[in-house]
Every structure is written in C-alpha cells, then in structure tokens.
Design a protein around this motif. Structure first.
Motif, PDB file in Angstrom:
ATOM      1  N   ALA A  94       3.229   3.380  38.738  1.00 30.46           N
ATOM      2  CA  ALA A  94       2.154   2.837  39.603  1.00 30.46           C
ATOM      3  C   ALA A  94       1.042   2.296  39.079  1.00 30.46           C
ATOM      4  N   GLN A 152       2.157  -1.233  38.978  1.00 27.99           N
ATOM      5  CA  GLN A 152       2.063  -1.912  40.153  1.00 27.99           C
ATOM      6  C   GLN A 152       0.543  -2.148  40.597  1.00 27.99           C
ATOM      7  N   ARG A 191       4.045   5.685  42.546  1.00 30.87           N
ATOM      8  CA  ARG A 191       3.715   4.494  43.426  1.00 30.87           C
ATOM      9  C   ARG A 191       2.387   4.259  43.693  1.00 30.87           C
ATOM     10  N   THR A 243       3.554   6.468  51.342  1.00 32.31           N
ATOM     11  CA  THR A 243       3.980   6.570  49.960  1.00 32.31           C
ATOM     12  C   THR A 243       4.702   7.627  49.546  1.00 32.31           C
TER      13      THR A 243
END
Length: 330
Positions: A90, A93, A227, A320
């Motif tokens: 995460a 990202q 994520r 998510t």
C-alpha cells in the motif's frame, strides 16, 4: 520572491545548528512544495538549508523486521524498493498515486510528510487564511470547499492534508526520527500531526530547529496484504478527493487484524481506529466493512458542498477491503 540566503549542509548537526540560529530558515529537500510556496509569497524564508547531500538517503532493514527510510530518499526510489513492494504494498501504491514521475524523482520522504495544504485560499496571499495568517479567518468555509475536510475540522480551518504517502505510513504505525539541538527523538506518526483546533498554523509537533532524519516502518505482518486506493477528479496527476489505505488478515472467514487510514478527509492523515475495532473479530463480508466505515464516519461534519465525501469513503473502504478479502481467499 523575497531575497533569501542559501547554505548546503555538510552534516545533520550543521543543518540543525543553522535552523537553530536562524528562525526564518527552512529546510530544502526536493523543493517540490516549498519552492512553489515561495514563488506565490506564502513562504518567505530568510535562509534555505539544503539537506540533499546529507547521508540520509538509505533504506535499511531494522533488527526487529522493520525498515528504516532516510529522510532524503526520493519518493520514486522508495516506491520501487523491492521490500516495500513485497511487505508494504500500500505504501508503494500510495507513492505512485501521489504525483507525476518527474515530481517523485525530486520529492523526498521528509518533505512529503511536511507538505502544506493545497487549499486555494491558503495558496493565495490576497485571501484570509488562519493557517497562513492566524486570526485572519477561514475563507473556505463560506467559499469553495468541495474538496475540504469532513472529519476533525474546526471553525478555524477546513483544509485537508495532501500527502498520499503519509496515509499509508499512518496505517502502518510508522515512526518519525527527528534531530534537534537537544538530540535525536522518535515521534510516532500518529502523534506527529496536530489536531486543527484553534491553531491551524501549527501543523506538527516538530520542535524548533528540528530536522526529520528518517521514517521507520515496524515489522507488521498484516501490511503484506494491503492496498491503497485513491479517488481524484482526473486520471492524470491530481490530489485526492478521498483515499483509503487498508491492510487485513483473515482466518476462517473472520478478520483477525486490520489497519485502516483515510486521506483527503481531514487536516491530517486520518487513522480509522473505530473502524478497525469494528472489523477485528467480525466476519469478513461487505456488510461488516460497511458497518466499520459507518462507525468511523459517524463523526463526520459536512459543509454544504462536500457531503459526498462520506459516501465516497464508505464505498471506497468496502471496495478496498472486499478486494483484499478475495485475494486472501485465493
């Protein structure tokens, strides 16, 4: 732009001593935020202390399974680091969602944590802004506030924090290491940003003449299944109107551990602790995820034009966590 001095620091102690002697000094890392604010007249430092050549650009494992990230590590290098991609996806990202490639190549980890808000009233010296000029008022409350805060704001400021990286770091219990004239100290990121209250110009607990030297990620097994999802108004480089960093551990259909933080909803990255408590021990199903989001968002206070953020964060949380649940069950 106001005339200013420039000094390239040779050591951490050198940088801290300069900041201590010169109250109007500012630290220059990548300059991706500070230089823009100087051009607009929002920031008017008397001295720039350049720290890019200090030995703070390493990413190293810690003895307890964590990762120590130097303050001058470029955002692009951190996003590409194999251990970050494997054990804290995460975070990678969030960094990749945070800016253009050119900006990521320049921006530093320490500077990213200290970004100022992108509120248009803050960025315009002709407008009242309590964050820029204490006591001048908050123009956003009665003006353009569609992208402003729904959690934790006060009548003195409704701006949001712009960092994507800081949202992921908040979810993962990161710790900020700071050098000061009195020595080095560690500050949990959960305590690093101040509530907006009556003093929106005071954004962090950093003491005077402080220099961020590192950020440490603790060894956190749940972070490997994580994520970061971001919603913005255009597909290209843009700041979030809502984001979620989530990590979850599921066993026998139950949530055993969870980490959750929201972005673009408050003056600081928002750790969703009420939602985490609602998740742990509950069935890993969309209904649970929605109820957990509702538990956190029950404290939301909306303005006339930003109420959509409550529904957006709720749906983003459910999506998510559902995605993570499907991957866990494979």
């Amino acid at each position: 732009m106001k005339e200013f001095g420039y000094h390239r620091a040779s050591t951490v102690d050198d940088a801290v001593a300069l900041l201590d002697r010169e109250p109007g000094a500012r630290v220059l890392g990548g300059g991706t935020n500070l230089v823009d604010l100087m051009k607009s007249g929002v920031e008017e430092p008397s001295l720039l202390v350049d720290v890019r050549e200090l030995p703070l650009d390493l990413i190293e494992p810690t003895g307890n399974g964590g990762l120590r990230i130097g303050a001058t590590v470029a955002n692009s290098d951190l996003a590409a680091h194999p251990e970050v991609r494997r054990r804290w996806p995460a975070l990678a990202q969030a960094l990749l969602a945070g800016a253009s490639g050119q900006v990521r190549n320049m921006a530093t980890v320490g500077g990213n944590l200290l970004q100022r808000t992108r509120c248009a009233y803050f960025a315009n010296p002709a407008m009242p802004c309590n964050k820029r000029v204490p006591g001048s008022g908050c123009a956003a409350r009665g003006g353009e506030h569609r992208n402003h805060a729904v959690l934790g704001w006060s009548e003195h400021c409704v701006a949001t924090h712009p960092s994507d990286m800081a949202v992921a770091l908040t979810a993962f219990d990161a710790v900020v290491t700071v050098a000061t004239p009195a020595g080095e100290t560690d500050i949990p990121l959960s305590d690093f940003y101040l509530p907006v209250g009556r003093t929106p110009h005071r954004e962090t607990v950093l003491p005077a003449a402080a220099l961020i030297t590192a950020v440490t990620l603790p060894g956190l097994p749940v972070a490997a299944r994580s994520r970061y999802r971001k919603v913005r108004e255009r597909a290209s480089f843009a700041f979030a109107i809502g984001s979620v960093a989530a990590a979850v551990e599921i066993a026998d259909g139950q949530v055993r551990d969870a980490r959750l933080a929201f972005g673009a909803v408050a003056s600081r990255p928002w750790r969703a602790r009420s939602a985490e408590r609602a998740l742990i021990g509950s069935p890993a199903v969309p209904e649970t995820f929605a109820a957990a989001a509702d538990a956190e968002l029950s404290a939301a206070k909306t303005l006339p034009d930003n109420g959509y953020k409550v529904a957006l964060i709720r749906e983003l949380t459910v999506a998510t966590l559902s995605e993570l649940t499907r991957e866990t069950s494979r």
